[in-house]
Design a protein around this motif. Structure first.
Motif, PDB file in Angstrom:
ATOM      1  N   MET A   2       0.829  -1.199   0.000  1.00 15.49           N
ATOM      2  CA  MET A   2       0.000   0.000   0.000  1.00 15.49           C
ATOM      3  C   MET A   2       0.868   1.256   0.000  1.00 15.49           C
ATOM      4  SD  MET A   2      -3.056  -0.980   2.680  1.00 15.49           S
ATOM      5  CE  MET A   2      -4.327  -2.180   2.251  1.00 15.49           C
ATOM      6  N   GLN A   3       1.940   1.237   0.793  1.00 15.73           N
ATOM      7  CA  GLN A   3       2.860   2.379   0.829  1.00 15.73           C
ATOM      8  C   GLN A   3       3.440   2.665  -0.553  1.00 15.73           C
ATOM      9  OE1 GLN A   3       5.335   0.855   4.260  1.00 15.73           O
ATOM     10  NE2 GLN A   3       5.435   3.028   4.747  1.00 15.73           N
ATOM     11  N   ASN A   4       3.853   1.614  -1.262  1.00 17.77           N
ATOM     12  CA  ASN A   4       4.462   1.790  -2.575  1.00 17.77           C
ATOM     13  C   ASN A   4       3.458   2.303  -3.605  1.00 17.77           C
ATOM     14  OD1 ASN A   4       7.015   0.975  -1.775  1.00 17.77           O
ATOM     15  ND2 ASN A   4       6.608  -1.185  -2.181  1.00 17.77           N
ATOM     16  N   ILE A   5       2.232   1.799  -3.542  1.00 23.17           N
ATOM     17  CA  ILE A   5       1.193   2.274  -4.460  1.00 23.17           C
ATOM     18  C   ILE A   5       0.930   3.753  -4.220  1.00 23.17           C
ATOM     19  CG2 ILE A   5      -1.252   2.077  -5.048  1.00 23.17           C
ATOM     20  CD1 ILE A   5      -0.978  -0.962  -4.496  1.00 23.17           C
ATOM     21  N   LEU A   6       0.816   4.129  -2.953  1.00 22.14           N
ATOM     22  CA  LEU A   6       0.592   5.533  -2.612  1.00 22.14           C
ATOM     23  C   LEU A   6       1.780   6.404  -3.013  1.00 22.14           C
ATOM     24  CD1 LEU A   6      -0.994   5.074   0.930  1.00 22.14           C
ATOM     25  CD2 LEU A   6      -2.165   5.898  -1.117  1.00 22.14           C
TER      26      LEU A   6
ATOM     27  N   PHE B 219      10.357   1.865  -7.801  1.00 20.61           N
ATOM     28  CA  PHE B 219      11.041   0.652  -8.256  1.00 20.61           C
ATOM     29  C   PHE B 219      11.735  -0.030  -7.079  1.00 20.61           C
ATOM     30  CE2 PHE B 219      11.520   3.502 -12.074  1.00 20.61           C
ATOM     31  CZ  PHE B 219      10.542   2.882 -12.835  1.00 20.61           C
ATOM     32  N   ASP B 220      11.845  -1.348  -7.178  1.00 21.47           N
ATOM     33  CA  ASP B 220      12.578  -2.111  -6.181  1.00 21.47           C
ATOM     34  C   ASP B 220      13.222  -3.308  -6.865  1.00 21.47           C
ATOM     35  OD1 ASP B 220      13.654  -2.870  -3.744  1.00 21.47           O
ATOM     36  OD2 ASP B 220      11.746  -2.743  -2.673  1.00 21.47           O
ATOM     37  N   HIS B 221      14.057  -4.034  -6.144  1.00 19.36           N
ATOM     38  CA  HIS B 221      14.787  -5.139  -6.755  1.00 19.36           C
ATOM     39  C   HIS B 221      15.110  -6.190  -5.710  1.00 19.36           C
ATOM     40  CE1 HIS B 221      18.737  -4.264  -4.912  1.00 19.36           C
ATOM     41  NE2 HIS B 221      18.251  -3.037  -4.855  1.00 19.36           N
ATOM     42  N   LYS B 222      15.536  -7.344  -6.182  1.00 17.41           N
ATOM     43  CA  LYS B 222      15.909  -8.421  -5.272  1.00 17.41           C
ATOM     44  C   LYS B 222      17.412  -8.531  -5.085  1.00 17.41           C
ATOM     45  CE  LYS B 222      15.159 -13.350  -4.344  1.00 17.41           C
ATOM     46  NZ  LYS B 222      14.526 -14.600  -4.821  1.00 17.41           N
TER      47      LYS B 222
END
Length: 230
Positions: free
Chosen positions: A44-48, A148-151
């Motif tokens: 939810m934080q990332n969507i916001l 954006f994020d990554h592994k």
């Protein structure tokens, strides 16, 4: 039993393995609800964040309900799947399916009387998966924001996709070409067109991964957006 014998050693080791294994299983099971709730709030934080709303984890649920007005599950042809919960769609699982069998989640947010369309992303970087969200303005063409994020990208290189300075480069960029076709935003060294952003030096493969991820995911929303415009 002789405590110095091999039999005693193996018995003791076996009992310890069982006890420790049981404790770990119990701990994992006990913590899972809390872990799942944290994952939900982070999502939810990332969507916001993609529409410029930054909140802490505890405030995420309430703010999400306030800002996000619709959660849609779409088919490739732009039709809605009323029986699929968009928030629970796992893109990793969807990408393993044929294109026409996938579900394409879409979140519609509202701020200051304007609507924004938020699309989840998932692709491949240099070493492993990359993912994120791109929010589009009400014209369904201009980028409002990205996350954006990554592994497992390289620190100081591909991992820089998580930095605000890189994500801010996408704001105001266009996802359609002059013919109205969705082509995404390309991460390149020469920022020459409204569809380009500056790449990260030394991270060509990750930059290409971001470009391909955006183009591939957004293309599946062409039918829905075209219907919406009409």
């Amino acid at each position: 039993m002789d405590r110095n014998s091999n039999g005693y050693t193996f018995l003791f080791a076996g009992i310890m393995v069982i006890v420790v294994g049981a404790l770990l299983a119990f701990t994992a099971t006990s913590l899972k609800p809390a872990q799942d709730e944290n994952v939900k709030k982070e999502k939810m934080q990332n969507i916001l964040a993609s529409v410029g709303v930054d909140v802490d984890r505890e405030a995420a649920t309430a703010k999400f309900g306030e800002v996000v007005k619709q959660q849609l599950s779409l088919s490739e042809d732009g039709s809605e799947k009323s029986d699929v919960n968009a928030f629970k769609v796992d893109l990793k699982e969807e990408l393993a399916k044929p294109v026409d069998k996938q579900t394409y989640p879409l979140y519609v947010a509202e701020q200051d009387g304007k609507s924004f369309y938020i699309i989840p992303l998932r692709g491949a970087g240099l070493w492993d998966a990359i993912w994120g969200y791109v929010a589009l303005d009400s014209d369904m063409n201009t980028v409002k924001g990205t996350v954006f994020d990554h592994k497992g990208e390289t620190p100081g290189l591909g991992a820089e996709i998580t930095q605000k300075w890189f994500q801010d480069r996408f704001v105001g960029k266009k996802i359609r070409n002059e013919s109205g076709k969705i082509v995404g935003v390309e991460v390149v060294k020469a920022n020459a067109t409204p569809n380009d952003v500056d790449a990260i030096s030394g991270a060509t493969i990750t930059s290409n991964g971001v470009s391909e991820m955006i183009a591939e995911r957004l293309a599946h929303y062409q039918s829905y957006f075209d219907k919406l415009k009409k």
